[in-house]
Write a protein that holds these residues in place. Structure first.
Motif, PDB file in Angstrom:
ATOM      1  N   GLU A   8       0.861  -1.198   0.000  1.00 34.81           N
ATOM      2  CA  GLU A   8       0.000   0.000   0.000  1.00 34.81           C
ATOM      3  C   GLU A   8       0.887   1.234   0.000  1.00 34.81           C
ATOM      4  N   ASP A   9       0.634   2.159  -0.928  1.00 34.78           N
ATOM      5  CA  ASP A   9       1.506   3.327  -1.027  1.00 34.78           C
ATOM      6  C   ASP A   9       1.053   4.489  -0.147  1.00 34.78           C
ATOM      7  N   ASP A  52      -3.038  -3.264  -2.425  1.00 34.30           N
ATOM      8  CA  ASP A  52      -3.731  -2.086  -2.941  1.00 34.30           C
ATOM      9  C   ASP A  52      -3.622  -2.103  -4.461  1.00 34.30           C
ATOM     10  N   GLY A  54      -4.092   0.579  -6.555  1.00 30.90           N
ATOM     11  CA  GLY A  54      -3.519   1.799  -7.112  1.00 30.90           C
ATOM     12  C   GLY A  54      -2.130   2.050  -6.555  1.00 30.90           C
ATOM     13  N   LYS A 101     -12.656   0.320  -0.964  1.00 29.87           N
ATOM     14  CA  LYS A 101     -12.314   1.464  -0.106  1.00 29.87           C
ATOM     15  C   LYS A 101     -13.455   2.471  -0.089  1.00 29.87           C
TER      16      LYS A 101
HETATM   17 CA    CA Z   1      -2.885   3.570  -3.548  1.00 28.45          CA
END
Ligand code: CA
Length: 229
Positions: A8-9, A52, A54, A101
């Protein structure tokens, strides 16, 4: 308790995930980007991955496919898009479940628990054929030998693995990325790694890239071992 790899960024979401998961007794490791996650996964395989979609460096769906190329680890995908096409794509690409989300910590913990309960013990791969014959090439996967027109080829371990993989997928064009994922099991390596071994293999098979017989390079796509030269 499970070991969970979170890819996850977003630092805020990451911190929230760590809090929820450690609160439920799990050991959590994190990666901020896709390739970092893959590296972490091969270095120290977790019990489950929370991925995640993205990510800044590579699309989460591609990360999922690369994970599936090397592992059956349960993967729980976190997506921002709640549409059916997206969900179907995720499940088809090998996700075990998904979360849309924003999701609550309780939902995450429950889904993760369910995925872990469902995850089967490590599979025993279907018994593979011992010998592969492609034109006048014969590959014995048990003895790990390859003969071309009756002559044994002096192959390194990696060259043999590469040739055996191509023989098992004869007449299909295989991308370098797929070879890195499925033969090297290190999808983040450079394509040139494959090319170096490929040219050694070609030389040992007495072939030239410009006049291929069995081992063909399909420009921009990949490599193909042909059964009818
Ligand atoms: Ca993300």
């Amino acid at each position: 308790m499970a070991s969970v790899l979170v890819v996850e960024d977003d630092p805020v979401i990451r911190a929230a995930l760590i809090e929820v998961l450690t609160g439920h007794g799990h050991a959590v490791r994190t990666a901020h980007q896709g390739f970092e996650g893959l590296r972490e996964m091969t270095r120290n395989p977790p019990d489950v991955v929370v991925l995640d979609l993205g990510l800044p460096d590579v699309d989460g769906l591609d990360v999922l496919r690369m994970i599936r190329g090397i592992s059956r680890v349960p993967v729980l995908v976190a997506t921002a898009r709640d549409d059916e096409t997206e969900i179907i794509r995720l499940l088809n690409a090998g996700a075990d479940d998904y979360l849309v989300k924003p999701f609550s910590g309780g939902q995450l913990a429950a889904r993760l628990g369910a995925v872990l309960r469902r995850s089967a013990p490590p599979d025993v791969r279907a018994a593979q054929e011992r010998t592969l014959q492609v034109a006048d090439l014969r590959v014995d996967r048990t003895a790990r030998t390859a003969h071309l027109a009756g002559r044994e080829l002096p192959l390194t371990r990696r060259e043999f693995d590469l040739l055996a993989y191509l023989a098992a997928h004869a007449d299909q064009v295989i991308s370098r990325q797929r070879i890195l994922t499925e033969v090297w099991r290190q999808p983040y390596l450079e394509d040139q790694t494959v090319d170096v071994h490929l040219s050694a293999l070609r030389r040992k098979m007495g072939e030239k890239a410009r006049e291929p017989r069995l081992l063909h390079t399909v420009r921009g796509i990949g490599i193909k071992l042909v059964s009818a030269p």
